[in-house]
Design a protein around this motif. Structure first.
Motif, PDB file in Angstrom:
ATOM      1  N   LEU A  72       0.828  -1.204   0.000  1.00  0.00           N
ATOM      2  CA  LEU A  72       0.000   0.000   0.000  1.00  0.00           C
ATOM      3  C   LEU A  72       0.863   1.255   0.000  1.00  0.00           C
ATOM      4  N   ALA A  73       2.143   1.096   0.130  1.00  0.00           N
ATOM      5  CA  ALA A  73       3.043   2.233   0.318  1.00  0.00           C
ATOM      6  C   ALA A  73       3.441   2.865  -0.997  1.00  0.00           C
ATOM      7  N   GLU A  74       3.465   4.192  -1.024  1.00  0.00           N
ATOM      8  CA  GLU A  74       4.009   4.899  -2.169  1.00  0.00           C
ATOM      9  C   GLU A  74       5.528   4.948  -2.037  1.00  0.00           C
ATOM     10  N   ASN A  75       6.180   5.298  -3.130  1.00  0.00           N
ATOM     11  CA  ASN A  75       7.638   5.370  -3.141  1.00  0.00           C
ATOM     12  C   ASN A  75       8.248   4.056  -2.661  1.00  0.00           C
ATOM     13  N   PHE A  76       8.065   3.018  -3.451  1.00  0.00           N
ATOM     14  CA  PHE A  76       8.575   1.697  -3.090  1.00  0.00           C
ATOM     15  C   PHE A  76       9.379   1.148  -4.261  1.00  0.00           C
ATOM     16  N   VAL A  77      10.516   0.530  -3.949  1.00  0.00           N
ATOM     17  CA  VAL A  77      11.356  -0.093  -4.967  1.00  0.00           C
ATOM     18  C   VAL A  77      11.704  -1.504  -4.515  1.00  0.00           C
ATOM     19  N   ALA A  78      11.603  -2.468  -5.419  1.00  0.00           N
ATOM     20  CA  ALA A  78      12.041  -3.838  -5.155  1.00  0.00           C
ATOM     21  C   ALA A  78      13.015  -4.255  -6.251  1.00  0.00           C
ATOM     22  N   LYS A  79      14.097  -4.940  -5.832  1.00  0.00           N
ATOM     23  CA  LYS A  79      15.100  -5.435  -6.779  1.00  0.00           C
ATOM     24  C   LYS A  79      15.471  -6.868  -6.424  1.00  0.00           C
ATOM     25  N   HIS A  80      15.501  -7.725  -7.427  1.00  0.00           N
ATOM     26  CA  HIS A  80      16.006  -9.088  -7.283  1.00  0.00           C
ATOM     27  C   HIS A  80      15.234  -9.878  -6.205  1.00  0.00           C
ATOM     28  N   ILE A  81      13.905  -9.776  -6.228  1.00  0.00           N
ATOM     29  CA  ILE A  81      13.029 -10.501  -5.303  1.00  0.00           C
ATOM     30  C   ILE A  81      12.015 -11.287  -6.133  1.00  0.00           C
ATOM     31  N   THR A  82      11.659 -12.484  -5.684  1.00  0.00           N
ATOM     32  CA  THR A  82      10.591 -13.255  -6.326  1.00  0.00           C
ATOM     33  C   THR A  82       9.436 -13.422  -5.357  1.00  0.00           C
ATOM     34  N   PHE A  83       8.236 -13.076  -5.811  1.00  0.00           N
ATOM     35  CA  PHE A  83       7.013 -13.174  -5.026  1.00  0.00           C
ATOM     36  C   PHE A  83       6.211 -14.368  -5.564  1.00  0.00           C
ATOM     37  N   VAL A  84       5.830 -15.283  -4.678  1.00  0.00           N
ATOM     38  CA  VAL A  84       5.216 -16.538  -5.119  1.00  0.00           C
ATOM     39  C   VAL A  84       3.957 -16.825  -4.313  1.00  0.00           C
ATOM     40  N   ASN A  85       2.881 -17.195  -5.009  1.00  0.00           N
ATOM     41  CA  ASN A  85       1.739 -17.823  -4.355  1.00  0.00           C
ATOM     42  C   ASN A  85       1.707 -19.268  -4.857  1.00  0.00           C
ATOM     43  N   THR A  86       1.950 -20.215  -3.958  1.00  0.00           N
ATOM     44  CA  THR A  86       2.137 -21.603  -4.367  1.00  0.00           C
ATOM     45  C   THR A  86       0.828 -22.378  -4.501  1.00  0.00           C
ATOM     46  N   HIS A  87      -0.319 -21.714  -4.334  1.00  0.00           N
ATOM     47  CA  HIS A  87      -1.583 -22.418  -4.554  1.00  0.00           C
ATOM     48  C   HIS A  87      -1.657 -22.848  -6.024  1.00  0.00           C
ATOM     49  N   ASN A  88      -1.711 -24.161  -6.241  1.00  0.00           N
ATOM     50  CA  ASN A  88      -1.726 -24.735  -7.589  1.00  0.00           C
ATOM     51  C   ASN A  88      -0.469 -24.397  -8.394  1.00  0.00           C
ATOM     52  N   TYR A  89       0.590 -24.020  -7.708  1.00  0.00           N
ATOM     53  CA  TYR A  89       1.836 -23.680  -8.395  1.00  0.00           C
ATOM     54  C   TYR A  89       2.983 -24.417  -7.729  1.00  0.00           C
ATOM     55  N   ASN A  90       3.603 -25.291  -8.493  1.00  0.00           N
ATOM     56  CA  ASN A  90       4.742 -26.043  -7.980  1.00  0.00           C
ATOM     57  C   ASN A  90       5.996 -25.218  -8.223  1.00  0.00           C
ATOM     58  N   LEU A  91       6.461 -24.557  -7.182  1.00  0.00           N
ATOM     59  CA  LEU A  91       7.573 -23.626  -7.322  1.00  0.00           C
ATOM     60  C   LEU A  91       8.810 -24.285  -7.912  1.00  0.00           C
ATOM     61  N   TYR A  92       9.155 -25.458  -7.388  1.00  0.00           N
ATOM     62  CA  TYR A  92      10.408 -26.064  -7.810  1.00  0.00           C
ATOM     63  C   TYR A  92      10.272 -26.826  -9.129  1.00  0.00           C
TER      64      TYR A  92
END
Length: 360
Positions: free
Chosen positions: A128-148
């Motif tokens: 919800l925050a303004e002025n936000f930066v993300a670098k080299h991060i992976t966001f995962v929702n594993t519901h029905n998703y086999n990460l590996y």
């Protein structure tokens, strides 16, 4: 080396409700540190447990001393409300404005959770925050998703249980993501509202996996369709579901360069709003946007607006290339002049006041 796995979190801070460049609710201006190479005032770094299954506490180190917390959230809570100085968070969660969240490698710095009860409640990461930066991060929702298995269907998943499971929900204005991953099946990336910039990111999904009302540029991103995760539904999905609702709404998804690949079949988008706007374009001579042979020839779907007498969509895929670039059966196409197209693909579409150059 085992990946670092962090649980779901929410960023609570100022919300900028973006209504157009002429009516922007001006938010907090964050201060860069000119004397620091990273341009931040100080860094919070995390030393994760030796094994990601461990329940051991993290150690938070700060430049002016070492602090230990019983939880990552406690470390973030140590940042004062109303903070106006850029602080770099290294490999952990956060909920304050003016934050750079940075991992060492996106492949090994993961924020992972499994939730699907409700779209609003399912997001692994909510900003919800303004002025936000993300670098080299992976966001995962594993519901029905086999990460590996990189998106292959979970063996124990119910074949008919594909539902909303958001990996990241981005509300905050002036948010930028560099070399980040967003992995899920349905509603992977909820680009909800505000001006956003995605550079060299990876986005996996099958149904509406880039959705929302954001005013966003996706620059040289790789979009991967997971038809194998929805085989029970014929393996045909939708890449975008953009929800622009009027001619005055400045929102839209603009894809510059990059690749659309994967398996199964997918529509480029379907209209979540009456004035849905999605643009795929790249005029580079040697590196045009590539469409793998997975794109449904009709390309664009009106969804619930099939019976509207006038279609107000802005749907175009110009200057694209690849085996999936068959336009002979395309249902909708808004032909834009070079000048009109430039207004969208230029960074000024989202950074008229130069906010990206003011971020670290």
């Amino acid at each position: 080396m085992a990946p670092m796995i962090l649980l779901s979190f929410v960023l609570f801070s100022f919300v900028c409700f973006y209504t157009g460049l002429d009516n922007v609710v001006k938010g907090l201006e964050c201060q860069l540190n000119p004397n620091n190479p990273a341009k931040v005032w100080y860094t919070l770094s995390v030393s994760p447990p030796a094994r990601h299954e461990s329940n051991s506490n993290f150690t938070i180190k700060r430049e002016n001393g070492q602090l230990s917390y019983t939880s990552i959230q406690a470390a973030i809570d140590s940042i004062t409300d109303g903070n106006d100085k850029w602080i770099r968070i290294f490999k952990i969660n956060l909920h304050k404005s003016c934050i750079l969240l940075e991992g060492r490698y996106a492949q090994k710095t993961l924020i992972e959770f499994n939730a699907h009860q409700d779209t609003l409640e399912s997001a692994t990461f909510t900003s919800l925050a303004e002025n936000f930066v993300a670098k080299h991060i992976t966001f995962v929702n594993t519901h029905n998703y086999n990460l590996y298995g990189r998106g292959t269907r979970n063996q124990n998943a119910n074949a008919n249980d594909v539902t909303q499971a958001v990996a990241a929900m981005i509300y905050g204005d002036k948010s930028a993501f560099y070399s980040c991953g967003f992995f899920g099946v349905q509603d992977t990336l909820w680009d909800s509202q505000g001006r956003h910039y995605f550079k060299n990111c990876y986005i996996d999904g099958a149904f509406d996996f880039i959705m929302g009302n954001g005013q966003s540029i996706y620059d040289e991103c790789i979009i991967r369709v997971l038809g194998n995760a929805i085989a029970a539904y014929g393996g045909v999905g939708y890449i975008t579901a953009q929800s622009r609702s009027s001619d005055e709404d400045p929102s839209g998804f603009v894809f510059k360069g990059g690749v659309v690949e994967g398996n199964g079949k997918a529509w480029l988008g379907r209209a979540w709003g009456s004035h849905s706007r999605v643009i795929f374009n790249d005029k580079k001579i040697k590196s045009k946007q590539k469409f793998n042979d997975i794109i449904v020839p009709e390309r664009w779907s009106p969804w619930d607006f099939e019976n509207d007498p006038v279609k107000h969509f802005t749907y175009t895929d110009q200057n694209c290339d690849g085996p999936g670039n068959d336009t002979s059966r395309r249902q909708f196409n808004t032909t834009l002049t070079d000048l009109q197209m430039q207004q969208f693909i230029d960074l000024s579409y989202i950074v008229a006041e130069g906010w990206i150059s003011n971020q670290p």
